[in-house]
Enzyme design. Structure first.
Site, short mmCIF file in Angstrom:
data_model
loop_
_atom_site.label_atom_id
_atom_site.label_comp_id
_atom_site.label_asym_id
_atom_site.label_seq_id
_atom_site.Cartn_x
_atom_site.Cartn_y
_atom_site.Cartn_z
N HIS A 5 28.42 11.41 1.16
CA HIS A 5 29.12 12.89 0.87
C HIS A 5 29.09 13.20 -0.61
CE1 HIS A 5 32.53 9.89 0.93
NE2 HIS A 5 32.77 10.64 -0.17
N GLU A 56 33.03 16.46 1.27
CA GLU A 56 34.33 15.98 1.33
C GLU A 56 35.26 17.06 0.36
OE1 GLU A 56 37.54 12.60 -0.30
OE2 GLU A 56 35.53 12.21 0.19
N HIS A 74 25.56 22.53 -8.61
CA HIS A 74 25.68 23.15 -7.54
C HIS A 74 25.32 22.35 -6.35
CE1 HIS A 74 21.33 23.71 -8.72
NE2 HIS A 74 21.23 23.82 -7.37
N GLU A 122 23.48 27.01 -4.00
CA GLU A 122 22.31 27.47 -4.06
C GLU A 122 21.82 27.73 -2.68
OE1 GLU A 122 18.05 26.84 -6.26
OE2 GLU A 122 19.19 25.38 -6.23
#
Length: 136
Positions: A5, A56, A74, A122
């Protein structure tokens, strides 16, 4: 090894959950609170954590905003149609910061949106995923 994550700190947990689930179509996978250390976590993604990486969202109680700094880039999401996805995001109140179009110096169609805390996301046309961002 496997990417599990990415954690980002958010100023309004419910607003962020709503953005990632209602606007970007992710699922709220789980939440947990830690009263002793005054934070709440929410995990969102397109599939269960056992299948793919998720995001998260960390809310530190009483903190409503963060300095994003200049090192963060990003999160990238693959979509079937970048232009149509931008239209849908705007219709739901989301913020598109770069409209759909080719990446500078290439042909891959991309766009950028922002979440409620200003994190950049993006959007990449799915047909180009795994081919780089150039003219391939």
């Amino acid at each position: 090894m496997r990417l599990l994550h990415t954690m980002i700190r958010v100023g309004d947990l419910q607003k962020s959950i709503d953005f990632y689930t209602q606007i970007l179509g992710m699922k709220l996978l789980r939440t947990s609170e830690n009263p002793e250390y005054k934070y709440t976590l929410a995990f969102v993604g397109y599939a269960d954590e056992s299948e793919q990486a998720v995001i998260e969202l960390t809310y530190n109680w009483g903190v409503s905003s963060y300095d994003l700094g200049n090192a963060y880039g990003h999160i990238a999401l693959g979509v079937d149609d970048v232009a149509e996805t931008c239209t849908q995001i705007k219709a739901q109140g989301g913020k598109v910061t770069r409209e759909a179009g080719p990446v500078k110096g290439g042909t891959t169609i991309i766009a950028f949106v922002e979440d409620p805390d200003g994190y950049k996301i993006e959007l990449i046309q799915s047909e180009n995923i795994g081919k780089g961002l150039g003219n391939s």
